[in-house]
Design an enzyme around this catalytic site. Sequence first.
Site, mmCIF file in Angstrom:
data_model
loop_
_atom_site.group_PDB
_atom_site.id
_atom_site.type_symbol
_atom_site.label_atom_id
_atom_site.label_comp_id
_atom_site.label_asym_id
_atom_site.label_seq_id
_atom_site.Cartn_x
_atom_site.Cartn_y
_atom_site.Cartn_z
ATOM 1 N N GLY A 31 -1.086 7.244 -26.085
ATOM 2 C CA GLY A 31 -0.989 7.764 -27.682
ATOM 3 C C GLY A 31 -0.432 8.753 -27.364
ATOM 4 C CB CYS A 32 0.556 11.824 -28.563
ATOM 5 S SG CYS A 32 1.955 13.509 -28.670
ATOM 6 C CG PHE A 33 5.599 10.741 -25.760
ATOM 7 C CD1 PHE A 33 5.673 11.506 -26.703
ATOM 8 C CD2 PHE A 33 6.595 10.016 -25.278
ATOM 9 C CE1 PHE A 33 6.741 12.002 -27.601
ATOM 10 C CE2 PHE A 33 8.002 10.137 -26.178
ATOM 11 C CZ PHE A 33 7.941 10.999 -27.029
ATOM 12 C CB CYS A 35 -1.566 14.802 -25.748
ATOM 13 S SG CYS A 35 -1.227 15.298 -27.717
ATOM 14 C CE1 TYR A 186 -0.120 15.220 -33.703
ATOM 15 C CE2 TYR A 186 -0.146 15.719 -31.161
ATOM 16 C CZ TYR A 186 -0.384 14.599 -32.769
ATOM 17 O OH TYR A 186 -0.563 13.287 -31.402
#
Length: 209
Positions: A31-33, A35, A186
Site C-alpha cells: 500500500g502507501c509507501f 507507511c 492520513y
Amino acid sequence: MLKPVVLALALLPIGQIAAAEDIKTAVLAGGCFWCIESDFEKINGVSEVVSGYTGGTTTNPTYKTLRGSGHYEAVEITYDADVVSYAQLLHAFFRSVDPTDDGGQFCDRGESYRTAIFTSDPEERELAAAAKSTAQQALGQTIVTPILNAAPFYEAEAYHQDYYRGTSTILTRRGPKKQSDAYAFYRESCGRDARVLELWGDAAPFAQK
C-alpha cells in the site's frame, strides 16, 4: 504506543544497530509507501528504507504517471542480515498489511496500492512462500499477496522520502499542518492501523491503537 513484536526482533531507532556485515535488500509493496517506510525504519538491523516504484511496464515512472503503468508503490529495505533475517522482515510485513485485499490497501485503492513481495533469487522465493503459508495459517483466511520476481526499482521523488518525518507545513482538509502531523492524520483517516489490528490483533508489530 507501538505494540511489542511477536518475533525475535527488536524495534529500535535507526542508528542503534550492530556493525553491518551482511548487507542485503528486500523489496516489498504494502500500500502507501510512506507507511511501509515508517514501519520498517523502526526495525533493528534496518539501515535504510527507500520509497519507490517497481513491477510495472514503463521506465522511469513518477507518481503522476503510475496509473496504468502496472507499477506498485514499494519500498527497498536495506538491512544487516546478521541482525535481522529476511524471514523476520517477511513475518513483520504480512502482519503490517491486509494481505486478503487484492484491490489495494485500506483507503488507497487501485493496482499501485496492492501488496506484493519481490524476490531476487530462489532462496528468497522459498522463504517468501513459507512466510505466506505461515501467515495464512495464522490468519485463517486466504492471502492474495503475490510473490513476484524482482524488477527494476525506481526511487520515488524526493518529497516522498521520509514523508512521515517531514517538518514543512502543508495544507490538509483540516487546515495547515506540519507534514509529520499530516501523515499521522492520513494514516488514522485511512484506517490502516484499525484494519491491521482487526486482522492480526496482538501479532501486529507496528499498528497503534
